[in-house]
Design a protein around this motif. Sequence first.
Motif, PDB file in Angstrom:
ATOM      1  N   ASN A   1      10.385  -6.405 -13.042  1.00 46.04           N
ATOM      2  CA  ASN A   1       9.258  -6.125 -12.148  1.00 46.04           C
ATOM      3  C   ASN A   1       8.911  -4.637 -12.232  1.00 46.04           C
ATOM      4  O   ASN A   1       9.773  -3.786 -12.098  1.00 46.04           O
ATOM      5  CB  ASN A   1       9.628  -6.504 -10.711  1.00 46.04           C
ATOM      6  CG  ASN A   1       8.439  -6.466  -9.790  1.00 46.04           C
ATOM      7  OD1 ASN A   1       7.450  -7.154 -10.021  1.00 46.04           O
ATOM      8  ND2 ASN A   1       8.518  -5.649  -8.750  1.00 46.04           N
ATOM      9  N   VAL A   2       7.618  -4.331 -12.472  1.00 47.26           N
ATOM     10  CA  VAL A   2       7.142  -2.952 -12.572  1.00 47.26           C
ATOM     11  C   VAL A   2       6.101  -2.751 -11.476  1.00 47.26           C
ATOM     12  O   VAL A   2       5.116  -3.483 -11.411  1.00 47.26           O
ATOM     13  CB  VAL A   2       6.511  -2.671 -13.955  1.00 47.26           C
ATOM     14  CG1 VAL A   2       6.085  -1.209 -14.060  1.00 47.26           C
ATOM     15  CG2 VAL A   2       7.470  -3.045 -15.073  1.00 47.26           C
ATOM     16  N   SER A   3       6.314  -1.768 -10.603  1.00 42.79           N
ATOM     17  CA  SER A   3       5.354  -1.499  -9.525  1.00 42.79           C
ATOM     18  C   SER A   3       5.016  -0.006  -9.494  1.00 42.79           C
ATOM     19  O   SER A   3       5.801   0.831  -9.915  1.00 42.79           O
ATOM     20  CB  SER A   3       5.890  -1.979  -8.177  1.00 42.79           C
ATOM     21  OG  SER A   3       7.189  -1.496  -7.949  1.00 42.79           O
ATOM     22  N   PHE A   4       3.814   0.287  -8.995  1.00 38.61           N
ATOM     23  CA  PHE A   4       3.259   1.636  -9.031  1.00 38.61           C
ATOM     24  C   PHE A   4       2.974   2.142  -7.612  1.00 38.61           C
ATOM     25  O   PHE A   4       2.463   1.396  -6.784  1.00 38.61           O
ATOM     26  CB  PHE A   4       1.947   1.644  -9.821  1.00 38.61           C
ATOM     27  CG  PHE A   4       2.093   1.147 -11.224  1.00 38.61           C
ATOM     28  CD1 PHE A   4       2.347   2.029 -12.254  1.00 38.61           C
ATOM     29  CD2 PHE A   4       1.985  -0.201 -11.514  1.00 38.61           C
ATOM     30  CE1 PHE A   4       2.481   1.579 -13.554  1.00 38.61           C
ATOM     31  CE2 PHE A   4       2.122  -0.671 -12.808  1.00 38.61           C
ATOM     32  CZ  PHE A   4       2.368   0.221 -13.832  1.00 38.61           C
ATOM     33  N   TYR A   5       3.273   3.424  -7.380  1.00 38.73           N
ATOM     34  CA  TYR A   5       3.037   4.048  -6.087  1.00 38.73           C
ATOM     35  C   TYR A   5       2.401   5.419  -6.308  1.00 38.73           C
ATOM     36  O   TYR A   5       2.961   6.257  -7.027  1.00 38.73           O
ATOM     37  CB  TYR A   5       4.349   4.221  -5.310  1.00 38.73           C
ATOM     38  CG  TYR A   5       4.994   2.910  -4.964  1.00 38.73           C
ATOM     39  CD1 TYR A   5       4.759   2.317  -3.736  1.00 38.73           C
ATOM     40  CD2 TYR A   5       5.805   2.257  -5.877  1.00 38.73           C
ATOM     41  CE1 TYR A   5       5.332   1.100  -3.410  1.00 38.73           C
ATOM     42  CE2 TYR A   5       6.387   1.040  -5.571  1.00 38.73           C
ATOM     43  CZ  TYR A   5       6.144   0.462  -4.342  1.00 38.73           C
ATOM     44  OH  TYR A   5       6.699  -0.752  -4.044  1.00 38.73           O
ATOM     45  N   GLY A   6       1.248   5.657  -5.691  1.00 39.42           N
ATOM     46  CA  GLY A   6       0.591   6.957  -5.779  1.00 39.42           C
ATOM     47  C   GLY A   6       1.238   7.929  -4.818  1.00 39.42           C
ATOM     48  O   GLY A   6       1.533   7.587  -3.671  1.00 39.42           O
TER      49      GLY A   6
END
Length: 163
Positions: free
Chosen positions: A65-70
């Motif tokens: 699982n790959v998730s992005f956070y600014g």
Amino acid sequence: MPLHKPKRIGFFAMLLALLGIGGCGEINSDPEGLNNMCMYGTPTAHYSVKGQVTDTQGNPIPNINVSFYGIYYGSPGTQAGVDPFGVNLKTDSKGVYEWDSQHFPYPQVRVLFDDTDGPANGGEFESENTLVNITFVKDKKDKNVWNSGNAKIDIPTIKLRKK
């Protein structure tokens, strides 16, 4: 002469429209089909992200699982908060993930990698994350003041350790 109620509502509706209050529009859809909404006048940028996840021997790991956070900042040098992009990807059979979308232009993005399928696909792996500094390049022909430009991000291969 005081404004009558119907005129007052029209006046305030026009004032709010001129200020951009309440004006929203769809930017695009993420891979899971959820719409990213953005208020009128909010800066946007185009992100194009690509990378790969392997084990420490270089074998690709699928279904990570790959998730992005600014990451955004308040006073100089102080992290003010983290904004989830609402995007969760899975690596393919070659351990590769790709993401292409419009979003708010953050100066940094934290990318998290989590093994969510347990012992399948080569064993259980520890979670990992990386912080990516973002540089946006704007096309000189683009006159849209709200567009911050494009960011092409090639993340170095992430090597996950077994638990």
